[in-house]
Structure formats: structure tokens, C-alpha cells
Write a protein that holds these residues in place. Sequence first.
Motif, PDB file in Angstrom:
ATOM      1  N   LEU A 118       0.519  -2.506  10.577  1.00  0.00           N
ATOM      2  CA  LEU A 118      -0.449  -1.254  10.695  1.00  0.00           C
ATOM      3  C   LEU A 118      -1.706  -1.983  11.015  1.00  0.00           C
ATOM      4  CD1 LEU A 118      -0.157   1.827  10.325  1.00  0.00           C
ATOM      5  CD2 LEU A 118       1.847   0.298   9.341  1.00  0.00           C
ATOM      6  N   GLY A 151      -4.421  -1.356   3.452  1.00  0.00           N
ATOM      7  CA  GLY A 151      -5.503  -1.629   4.193  1.00  0.00           C
ATOM      8  C   GLY A 151      -6.781  -0.760   3.759  1.00  0.00           C
ATOM      9  N   ALA A 176      -8.842   8.192   5.385  1.00  0.00           N
ATOM     10  CA  ALA A 176      -9.622   9.022   6.874  1.00  0.00           C
ATOM     11  C   ALA A 176     -10.522  10.196   6.174  1.00  0.00           C
ATOM     12  CB  ALA A 176      -8.473   9.599   7.549  1.00  0.00           C
ATOM     13  N   ASN A 228       1.343  -2.225   5.542  1.00  0.00           N
ATOM     14  CA  ASN A 228       0.505  -1.345   5.550  1.00  0.00           C
ATOM     15  C   ASN A 228      -0.760  -1.337   5.040  1.00  0.00           C
ATOM     16  OD1 ASN A 228       0.365   1.959   5.959  1.00  0.00           O
ATOM     17  ND2 ASN A 228       0.052   1.568   3.837  1.00  0.00           N
ATOM     18  N   ARG A 275      -1.791  -1.049  -5.986  1.00  0.00           N
ATOM     19  CA  ARG A 275      -2.547  -1.665  -7.058  1.00  0.00           C
ATOM     20  C   ARG A 275      -2.337  -0.872  -8.387  1.00  0.00           C
ATOM     21  NH1 ARG A 275      -8.350  -0.354  -4.507  1.00  0.00           N
ATOM     22  NH2 ARG A 275      -7.158   1.501  -4.127  1.00  0.00           N
ATOM     23  N   SER A 276      -1.985   0.427  -8.465  1.00  0.00           N
ATOM     24  CA  SER A 276      -2.268   1.001  -9.748  1.00  0.00           C
ATOM     25  C   SER A 276      -0.633   1.266 -10.217  1.00  0.00           C
ATOM     26  CB  SER A 276      -2.831   2.068 -10.194  1.00  0.00           C
ATOM     27  OG  SER A 276      -2.618   2.886  -8.768  1.00  0.00           O
ATOM     28  N   THR A 297      -5.437  11.270   5.427  1.00  0.00           N
ATOM     29  CA  THR A 297      -5.050  10.465   4.179  1.00  0.00           C
ATOM     30  C   THR A 297      -6.407  10.222   3.387  1.00  0.00           C
ATOM     31  OG1 THR A 297      -5.469   8.288   5.192  1.00  0.00           O
ATOM     32  CG2 THR A 297      -3.369   9.099   5.405  1.00  0.00           C
ATOM     33  N   GLY A 325      -0.751   7.889   1.219  1.00  0.00           N
ATOM     34  CA  GLY A 325      -0.919   7.938   2.768  1.00  0.00           C
ATOM     35  C   GLY A 325       0.087   7.492   3.444  1.00  0.00           C
ATOM     36  N   GLY A 372      -4.555   6.681  15.426  1.00  0.00           N
ATOM     37  CA  GLY A 372      -5.555   7.440  15.247  1.00  0.00           C
ATOM     38  C   GLY A 372      -5.735   7.897  14.018  1.00  0.00           C
ATOM     39  N   PHE A 373      -6.668   8.969  13.863  1.00  0.00           N
ATOM     40  CA  PHE A 373      -6.714   9.447  12.433  1.00  0.00           C
ATOM     41  C   PHE A 373      -5.474  10.065  12.116  1.00  0.00           C
ATOM     42  CE2 PHE A 373     -11.409   9.984  13.580  1.00  0.00           C
ATOM     43  CZ  PHE A 373     -11.658   9.053  12.590  1.00  0.00           C
ATOM     44  N   THR A 411      -7.069  -7.870  -3.407  1.00  0.00           N
ATOM     45  CA  THR A 411      -8.507  -8.491  -3.279  1.00  0.00           C
ATOM     46  C   THR A 411      -8.475  -9.557  -4.271  1.00  0.00           C
ATOM     47  OG1 THR A 411      -9.511  -7.236  -5.086  1.00  0.00           O
ATOM     48  CG2 THR A 411      -9.732  -6.564  -2.830  1.00  0.00           C
ATOM     49  N   LYS A 442      -8.443  -5.152  12.335  1.00  0.00           N
ATOM     50  CA  LYS A 442      -7.313  -4.433  12.812  1.00  0.00           C
ATOM     51  C   LYS A 442      -7.000  -4.970  14.306  1.00  0.00           C
ATOM     52  CE  LYS A 442      -6.439  -1.982   9.599  1.00  0.00           C
ATOM     53  NZ  LYS A 442      -5.027  -2.189   9.055  1.00  0.00           N
ATOM     54  N   GLY A 479       0.835  -1.229  -0.122  1.00  0.00           N
ATOM     55  CA  GLY A 479      -0.266  -0.145   0.095  1.00  0.00           C
ATOM     56  C   GLY A 479       0.837   1.188   0.071  1.00  0.00           C
ATOM     57  N   ALA A 480       1.813   1.367  -0.977  1.00  0.00           N
ATOM     58  CA  ALA A 480       2.843   2.378  -0.976  1.00  0.00           C
ATOM     59  C   ALA A 480       2.744   3.548  -1.757  1.00  0.00           C
ATOM     60  CB  ALA A 480       4.165   1.715  -1.195  1.00  0.00           C
ATOM     61  N   LYS A 493       0.634   4.870 -10.404  1.00  0.00           N
ATOM     62  CA  LYS A 493       0.984   5.493  -9.197  1.00  0.00           C
ATOM     63  C   LYS A 493       2.331   5.066  -8.428  1.00  0.00           C
ATOM     64  CE  LYS A 493      -2.414   6.808  -6.007  1.00  0.00           C
ATOM     65  NZ  LYS A 493      -3.433   6.326  -5.204  1.00  0.00           N
TER      66      LYS A 493
END
Length: 317
Positions: free
Chosen positions: A187, A134, A240, A132, A80-81, A237, A59, A233-234, A108, A206, A55-56, A84
Motif C-alpha cells: 500500500l 501505515g 483519512a 497495508n 496492534r491491539s 477510513t 480500514g 486516493g482518499f 513502532t 509512500k 494493519g488488518a 480488535k
Amino acid sequence: MALGTCILGSICVGLVCAQIARRVLPWLYLNVFGPTLFGPKVDLRRLGDWAVVTGATDGIGKAYAKALAKKGINVVLISRSLSKLEAVAKEITDSHKVEIKIIDIDFTDGPQIYQKIEKNITGLDIGVLVNNVGISYPHPEFFIDNNNRHPEFLRDIISVNIHSVTHMCALVLPNMIAKKKGVIINLSSTAAVIPNPLLSVYSGTKAFVDKFSVDLQTEYRNQGIIVQSVQPGFVATNMAKIRKSTLLAPSPDTYVASALKTVGIASQTAGYLPHALLQLTIHLLGAVAGDQMARNFIFNHLSGMRKRALRNSEKKK
Ligand SMILES: NC(=O)c1ccc[n+]([C@@H]2O[C@H](COP(=O)([O-])OP(=O)(O)OC[C@H]3O[C@@H](n4cnc5c(N)ncnc54)[C@H](OP(=O)(O)O)[C@@H]3O)[C@@H](O)[C@H]2O)c1
């Protein structure tokens, strides 16, 4: 009689103070003095040439990738992409003298993706893994309503939030054990350790990450491996849905700079002092006013968020 009462009173006060000190001092070490004075307790560069971050491309994951590259560690970016991934790879190599490898997979997509990852990382000297990636709900929602609206969601969130963590650990741990060194950062979330109704599947995944990490740490601690559960917490990103950073919702870079200082100090950590204080406040609310009161308080807060989100999506139709 008065002397006896006085001695008994002093013993009681002493016991209460000892209990408070037993809880407060470790908390202060793990969240304040440890990270600021000694953290991080491990030199991540000496663990291996490469780090892997899932998930790099956005965020918190992107912030970990940049922070590790800044230390001179080559990074495998998994997301995924492809476009990016290429953009983040360029951004990192433009500012740091490191090698970047990219792997485009969708977590997925089922178990065959791990063969592709394995093929791409075989032979790399991996010292750090950051699990990371998620996903969460589009907005707080009742379990059945969410399932009716997004029937594939239950399978996807468990694949991304749980399978990725366990499978990635299974891929990198054997070489770390052979070298007797390595750091795995998983994470989790503050959602794992406070009441989180209307996000029950997210917080359940989590909590899995947190529990898995703690027990994995115990299994491999004597073999030189550090496994850390990070419970933000928050953070500002996409997930969030927070654009502007604040003290309570820091930017990913600020959050990760703080969380990295806790490596080797805390095996479970909020990673950032204001988030640690938030967790503490909710636990104290539960202890003082009762757990049910804390659950109701958070339920009412998240119900309000749910109603606003539903109203907004109605308006957009
Ligand atoms: N932000 C918070 O407030 C917060 C709080 C507590 C815990 N956390 C945890 O921190 C972690 C990172 O969260 P974040 O807020 O940084 O998330 P984010 O901004 O949404 O970024 C998620 C990253 O994961 C990638 N990703 C998402 N789904 C994927 C999939 N199916 N396959 C492959 N890659 C995928 C995304 O790639 P694309 O760019 O291609 O979508 C992106 O790089 C998560 O585990 C989250 O649960 C976050």
C-alpha cells in the motif's frame, strides 16, 4: 507547395495522434478495460493456503483480509491491539470457512518484532502478502512544527510505513521464490505521485514503497512473483478521518474489491477508477499550467486544512 504543406500537416497530425494513442490506450487498459474485463489475472487461491495482512483490524487492511477470506484463503492478521484482532478474526470466521491466525505486535517497537512474526508464520504456505499497515500526520503540518510537537513521530512513521514493508517482504519472499509463485501487494498512496507539501514525510515514505515495489517486481518477475504498488486516493477510513463514503472517497470494501481486480494487470495502480482520474487530472494540470502551479494549488488546499485543524484543536483546549 500547397500539396507539400498538406502532406506535412497530415504527418504532424498523425504523429500527435500516435503519441496520444501510445499514452491513452495503455492508461485505458490498466485502469478501465483490463480490470473490468480480465481482472484479477491471477487466481490468488492457487498461490498458497495462507495470506498475511498487516494493519488488518481496520480500514483497507481489514477489507483485504475479508476479501481474501471470501476467496477461501486462510489469513494471518497482524495489528496492534489483541482485542480488535480477536473481534476481526471472529467476524471473518463467522462468515467464511477459513482459518485465521492473529499476531499482536506494534510496528513502532523495533526489529525484534520480526522474530515474533517469523516464529508465528514459519511453516505456513503463504501465497499473498498485503503490506497495508501505515500511519500519517494528525493533520497537514510544516515539517519542523510537526517534529517539535511529536518528537517520536519521525522514527515511528518510518518504522511503520517503510521498515514493515521491507522486513515483511524479506520474511515471505524466500518461500515464494522456492515455489515460483506469490503476490505481494504494497500500500503506497496517491500522495507518492502527486505534490504533497505539509505531509512531506508521509508522502516520502509512500514514494519509497512505490519505488521499492517497482524495482522488486523487476528483480523477481521472472521467478513467478507479482509485486504491486497500490496508490489509493482518499478512502473512508479512520486515517483519512472520513466517515461517510462517497464516489471519490469509497468505503474500504468498495476500494479493495476494485483494487483486487488490478492484480496481475497493473504493477502500479490507483486501484480505483475515480482515483486514477484524479491522478490524471493533477498530472494534466501540471503539464498544462506548470508543475509549480499544481504544487501551489495543493499547498494552498492543504494549508487551509492545517488552519482548520489547528483552530479546532485550540477550541477543544
Ligand atoms: N485511507 C486513505 O485515504 C488512504 C489513502 C492512501 C493510502 N492509504 C494507505 O492505506 C493503508 C491503510 O490505511 P487505512 O486508512 O486503512 O488506515 P487505518 O484505518 O488507520 O487502519 C490502520 C490499521 O493499521 C493498524 N496499525 C496502525 N498503527 C500500527 C502499529 N504501530 N502497529 C501495528 N498496527 C498498526 C491499525 O491497528 P489499530 O486498529 O490497532 O490502530 C489498523 O488496523 C496505509 O498504508 C495508508 O497509508 C490510505
